[in-house]
Design a protein around this motif. Structure first.
Motif, PDB file in Angstrom:
ATOM      1  N   GLU A 140       0.823  -1.171  -0.018  1.00 15.67           N
ATOM      2  CA  GLU A 140      -0.109  -0.059  -0.049  1.00 15.67           C
ATOM      3  C   GLU A 140       0.749   1.364   0.004  1.00 15.67           C
ATOM      4  O   GLU A 140       0.409   2.284  -0.796  1.00 15.67           O
ATOM      5  CB  GLU A 140      -0.831   0.104   0.971  1.00 15.67           C
ATOM      6  N   LYS A 141       1.995   1.105   0.796  1.00 19.18           N
ATOM      7  CA  LYS A 141       2.970   2.323   0.647  1.00 19.18           C
ATOM      8  C   LYS A 141       3.724   2.390  -0.498  1.00 19.18           C
ATOM      9  O   LYS A 141       3.920   3.660  -0.923  1.00 19.18           O
ATOM     10  CB  LYS A 141       3.975   2.143   1.792  1.00 19.18           C
ATOM     11  N   ALA A 142       3.879   1.318  -1.202  1.00 19.75           N
ATOM     12  CA  ALA A 142       4.556   1.391  -2.591  1.00 19.75           C
ATOM     13  C   ALA A 142       3.815   1.723  -3.687  1.00 19.75           C
ATOM     14  O   ALA A 142       4.217   2.251  -4.647  1.00 19.75           O
ATOM     15  CB  ALA A 142       5.456   0.027  -2.686  1.00 19.75           C
ATOM     16  N   ALA A 143       2.429   1.565  -3.347  1.00 23.54           N
ATOM     17  CA  ALA A 143       1.482   1.700  -4.728  1.00 23.54           C
ATOM     18  C   ALA A 143       1.232   3.222  -4.817  1.00 23.54           C
ATOM     19  O   ALA A 143       1.355   3.887  -3.840  1.00 23.54           O
ATOM     20  CB  ALA A 143       0.188   0.907  -4.359  1.00 23.54           C
ATOM     21  N   HIS A 144       0.535   3.557  -5.751  1.00 24.05           N
ATOM     22  CA  HIS A 144       0.055   5.109  -5.911  1.00 24.05           C
ATOM     23  C   HIS A 144      -1.483   5.199  -5.418  1.00 24.05           C
ATOM     24  O   HIS A 144      -2.153   4.229  -5.595  1.00 24.05           O
ATOM     25  CB  HIS A 144       0.427   5.567  -7.367  1.00 24.05           C
ATOM     26  N   GLN A 145      -1.670   6.232  -5.169  1.00 20.35           N
ATOM     27  CA  GLN A 145      -3.124   6.368  -4.533  1.00 20.35           C
ATOM     28  C   GLN A 145      -4.184   7.039  -5.961  1.00 20.35           C
ATOM     29  O   GLN A 145      -5.267   6.567  -5.956  1.00 20.35           O
ATOM     30  CB  GLN A 145      -3.265   7.685  -3.819  1.00 20.35           C
ATOM     31  N   ASN A 146      -3.702   7.712  -6.839  1.00 18.29           N
ATOM     32  CA  ASN A 146      -4.310   7.987  -8.109  1.00 18.29           C
ATOM     33  C   ASN A 146      -3.276   8.557  -9.158  1.00 18.29           C
ATOM     34  O   ASN A 146      -2.247   8.656  -8.914  1.00 18.29           O
ATOM     35  CB  ASN A 146      -5.125   9.425  -7.578  1.00 18.29           C
ATOM     36  N   ASN A 147      -4.004   8.830 -10.174  1.00 14.78           N
ATOM     37  CA  ASN A 147      -3.092   9.089 -11.398  1.00 14.78           C
ATOM     38  C   ASN A 147      -2.369  10.442 -11.156  1.00 14.78           C
ATOM     39  O   ASN A 147      -1.006  10.614 -11.906  1.00 14.78           O
ATOM     40  CB  ASN A 147      -4.076   9.222 -12.711  1.00 14.78           C
ATOM     41  N   ALA A 148      -2.924  11.201 -10.666  1.00 13.98           N
ATOM     42  CA  ALA A 148      -2.344  12.774 -10.451  1.00 13.98           C
ATOM     43  C   ALA A 148      -1.019  12.570  -9.599  1.00 13.98           C
ATOM     44  O   ALA A 148       0.025  13.038  -9.810  1.00 13.98           O
ATOM     45  CB  ALA A 148      -3.093  13.634  -9.969  1.00 13.98           C
ATOM     46  N   ILE A 203       4.689   2.973 -18.857  1.00 16.58           N
ATOM     47  CA  ILE A 203       5.127   2.837 -17.544  1.00 16.58           C
ATOM     48  C   ILE A 203       3.912   2.181 -16.949  1.00 16.58           C
ATOM     49  O   ILE A 203       2.916   2.706 -16.963  1.00 16.58           O
ATOM     50  CB  ILE A 203       5.317   4.066 -16.849  1.00 16.58           C
ATOM     51  N   GLY A 204       4.037   1.126 -16.188  1.00 15.82           N
ATOM     52  CA  GLY A 204       3.103   0.382 -15.592  1.00 15.82           C
ATOM     53  C   GLY A 204       3.211   0.559 -14.037  1.00 15.82           C
ATOM     54  O   GLY A 204       4.402   0.335 -13.547  1.00 15.82           O
ATOM     55  N   THR A 205       2.320   0.900 -13.272  1.00 13.98           N
ATOM     56  CA  THR A 205       2.048   0.927 -11.818  1.00 13.98           C
ATOM     57  C   THR A 205       0.831   0.588 -11.252  1.00 13.98           C
ATOM     58  O   THR A 205      -0.180   0.389 -11.951  1.00 13.98           O
ATOM     59  CB  THR A 205       2.787   2.332 -11.365  1.00 13.98           C
ATOM     60  N   TYR A 206       1.202   0.107  -9.946  1.00 10.62           N
ATOM     61  CA  TYR A 206      -0.141  -0.418  -9.091  1.00 10.62           C
ATOM     62  C   TYR A 206      -0.838   0.840  -8.406  1.00 10.62           C
ATOM     63  O   TYR A 206       0.006   1.660  -7.964  1.00 10.62           O
ATOM     64  CB  TYR A 206       0.338  -1.446  -8.263  1.00 10.62           C
ATOM     65  N   PHE A 207      -2.135   0.788  -8.351  1.00 10.88           N
ATOM     66  CA  PHE A 207      -2.889   1.884  -7.520  1.00 10.88           C
ATOM     67  C   PHE A 207      -3.525   0.988  -6.370  1.00 10.88           C
ATOM     68  O   PHE A 207      -4.183   0.071  -6.613  1.00 10.88           O
ATOM     69  CB  PHE A 207      -3.929   2.352  -8.633  1.00 10.88           C
ATOM     70  N   PHE A 208      -3.604   1.762  -5.419  1.00  3.07           N
ATOM     71  CA  PHE A 208      -4.487   1.128  -4.147  1.00  3.07           C
ATOM     72  C   PHE A 208      -5.380   2.276  -4.165  1.00  3.07           C
ATOM     73  O   PHE A 208      -5.085   3.528  -3.477  1.00  3.07           O
ATOM     74  CB  PHE A 208      -3.400   1.142  -3.002  1.00  3.07           C
ATOM     75  N   HIS A 209      -6.747   1.767  -3.898  1.00  2.41           N
ATOM     76  CA  HIS A 209      -7.816   2.463  -3.863  1.00  2.41           C
ATOM     77  C   HIS A 209      -8.324   2.564  -2.556  1.00  2.41           C
ATOM     78  O   HIS A 209      -8.892   1.623  -1.877  1.00  2.41           O
ATOM     79  CB  HIS A 209      -8.985   2.292  -4.511  1.00  2.41           C
ATOM     80  N   ASP A 210      -7.997   3.563  -1.532  1.00  6.70           N
ATOM     81  CA  ASP A 210      -8.267   3.640  -0.302  1.00  6.70           C
ATOM     82  C   ASP A 210      -9.680   4.229   0.108  1.00  6.70           C
ATOM     83  O   ASP A 210      -9.829   5.490  -0.472  1.00  6.70           O
ATOM     84  CB  ASP A 210      -7.332   4.431   0.843  1.00  6.70           C
ATOM     85  N   GLU A 211     -10.730   3.569   0.466  1.00  7.84           N
ATOM     86  CA  GLU A 211     -11.956   4.328   0.558  1.00  7.84           C
ATOM     87  C   GLU A 211     -12.122   5.398   1.334  1.00  7.84           C
ATOM     88  O   GLU A 211     -12.900   6.286   1.042  1.00  7.84           O
ATOM     89  CB  GLU A 211     -13.061   3.126   1.114  1.00  7.84           C
ATOM     90  N   GLU A 212     -11.264   5.652   2.263  1.00  9.83           N
ATOM     91  CA  GLU A 212     -11.272   6.694   3.223  1.00  9.83           C
ATOM     92  C   GLU A 212     -10.592   7.947   2.489  1.00  9.83           C
ATOM     93  O   GLU A 212     -10.791   9.127   3.065  1.00  9.83           O
ATOM     94  CB  GLU A 212     -10.369   6.573   4.342  1.00  9.83           C
ATOM     95  N   LYS A 213      -9.955   7.823   1.304  1.00 11.21           N
ATOM     96  CA  LYS A 213      -9.450   8.899   0.698  1.00 11.21           C
ATOM     97  C   LYS A 213      -9.822   9.082  -0.814  1.00 11.21           C
ATOM     98  O   LYS A 213      -9.067   9.386  -1.757  1.00 11.21           O
ATOM     99  CB  LYS A 213      -7.786   8.635   0.692  1.00 11.21           C
ATOM    100  N   GLU A 214     -11.068   8.637  -0.947  1.00  6.97           N
ATOM    101  CA  GLU A 214     -11.538   8.912  -2.245  1.00  6.97           C
ATOM    102  C   GLU A 214     -12.059  10.300  -2.559  1.00  6.97           C
ATOM    103  O   GLU A 214     -12.584  10.579  -3.695  1.00  6.97           O
ATOM    104  CB  GLU A 214     -12.999   7.868  -2.271  1.00  6.97           C
ATOM    105  N   GLY A 215     -11.720  11.106  -1.797  1.00 10.05           N
ATOM    106  CA  GLY A 215     -11.991  12.646  -2.242  1.00 10.05           C
ATOM    107  C   GLY A 215     -10.865  13.037  -3.420  1.00 10.05           C
ATOM    108  O   GLY A 215     -11.350  13.931  -4.042  1.00 10.05           O
ATOM    109  N   GLU A 216      -9.768  12.378  -3.390  1.00  7.89           N
ATOM    110  CA  GLU A 216      -8.749  12.718  -4.674  1.00  7.89           C
ATOM    111  C   GLU A 216      -9.449  11.854  -5.830  1.00  7.89           C
ATOM    112  O   GLU A 216      -9.483  10.565  -5.763  1.00  7.89           O
ATOM    113  CB  GLU A 216      -7.412  12.120  -4.070  1.00  7.89           C
ATOM    114  N   LYS A 217      -9.519  12.580  -6.739  1.00 14.46           N
ATOM    115  CA  LYS A 217     -10.014  11.955  -7.989  1.00 14.46           C
ATOM    116  C   LYS A 217      -8.931  11.895  -8.915  1.00 14.46           C
ATOM    117  O   LYS A 217      -7.842  12.848  -9.266  1.00 14.46           O
ATOM    118  CB  LYS A 217     -11.192  12.714  -8.590  1.00 14.46           C
ATOM    119  N   ASN A 218      -9.040  10.620  -9.900  1.00 12.48           N
ATOM    120  CA  ASN A 218      -7.907  10.563 -10.735  1.00 12.48           C
ATOM    121  C   ASN A 218      -8.197  11.484 -11.942  1.00 12.48           C
ATOM    122  O   ASN A 218      -9.348  11.980 -12.335  1.00 12.48           O
ATOM    123  CB  ASN A 218      -8.184   9.198 -11.343  1.00 12.48           C
ATOM    124  N   GLU A 219      -7.112  11.852 -12.732  1.00 10.33           N
ATOM    125  CA  GLU A 219      -7.193  13.038 -13.862  1.00 10.33           C
ATOM    126  C   GLU A 219      -7.627  12.055 -14.969  1.00 10.33           C
ATOM    127  O   GLU A 219      -7.117  10.776 -15.364  1.00 10.33           O
ATOM    128  CB  GLU A 219      -5.741  13.697 -14.195  1.00 10.33           C
TER     129      GLU A 219
END
Length: 228
Positions: A94-102, A212-228
């Motif tokens: 979860e720490k190594a993954a990204h939260q969103n595209n931005a 470039i390929g990367t993993y994203f972890f979607h935390d339900e508590e931080k869904e305020g940030e939207k992907n671009e």
């Protein structure tokens, strides 16, 4: 003399009669001894053998039970270790993954700005298909017969891999350094095989297109940030 309801006249003297009585008594005693002593003794002996055999089997069963119980304890201990290890790896993931595209694009842009590499364009994110778990023939037959879909696990809904097509240009050493940083990043970043194309642009500059390929972890508590 009366034998089987019929009277038999057997003439014998007194001594022979006494001998006959003794003989019949002895035969009767022998028969009674066989039925009342020998037969019960043999049955008792057989019963003892069966009992000893059952006791031996019982000891074997107890030994197997103890061994199985010990094995179960070992399996449970190993399960707890693996569970703890999974929890640690999950946190690391979860720490190594990204939260969103931005946030992902910002990190790549900061790296290119640091190296002095120019960004020409970024393609739309391409979602990588999830790997299917291998199933046995029995599970396959069961699925065909029942036609029931497995419920997707909660964690599988939270993780997603995306590819981003980049087109950059810059000095050859800096472009090489960029690829080195990407391949050795602590983040979950990979370069898609067969999607990299590098051409010369001038004497020392290079144009490079890659994914470039990367993993994203979607935390339900931080869904305020939207992907671009």
């Amino acid at each position: 003399m009366d034998v089987f309801g019929k009277e038999l006249n057997i003439e014998m003297d007194y001594k022979n009669k006494i001998k006959l009585i003794y003989l019949m008594t002895l035969i009767a005693i022998v028969i009674m001894f066989i039925f009342m002593v020998i037969n019960p003794f043999n049955k008792l002996k057989e019963t003892k053998e069966v009992y000893e055999k059952e006791q031996t089997n019982l000891v074997k069963v107890k030994d197997k039970f103890v061994a199985t119980q010990k094995r179960q304890e070992e399996v449970m201990a190993e399960f707890e270790k693996q569970k703890e290890k999974y929890a640690i790896l999950k946190i690391q993931f979860e720490k190594a993954a990204h939260q969103n595209n931005a946030t992902f694009k910002r990190e790549i842009q900061d790296l290119m700005d640091y190296l002095g590499i120019r960004l020409s364009s970024i393609g739309s994110p391409e979602i990588a298909p999830k790997k299917q778990k291998p199933v046995s023939e029995e599970e396959t037959k069961g699925k065909k017969g029942d036609k029931k879909e497995e419920a997707v696990k909660e964690d599988e809904l939270k993780y997603e891999k995306k590819y981003f097509a980049y087109n950059i240009s810059g000095p050859a050493p800096e472009v090489s350094t960029l690829f080195y940083y990407l391949e050795n990043s602590k983040r979950l970043i990979t370069l898609k095989d067969g999607a990299t194309n590098i051409t010369k642009s001038g004497q020392d500059d290079l144009n490079a297109t890659f994914k470039i390929g990367t993993y994203f972890f979607h935390d339900e508590e931080k869904e305020g940030e939207k992907n671009e």
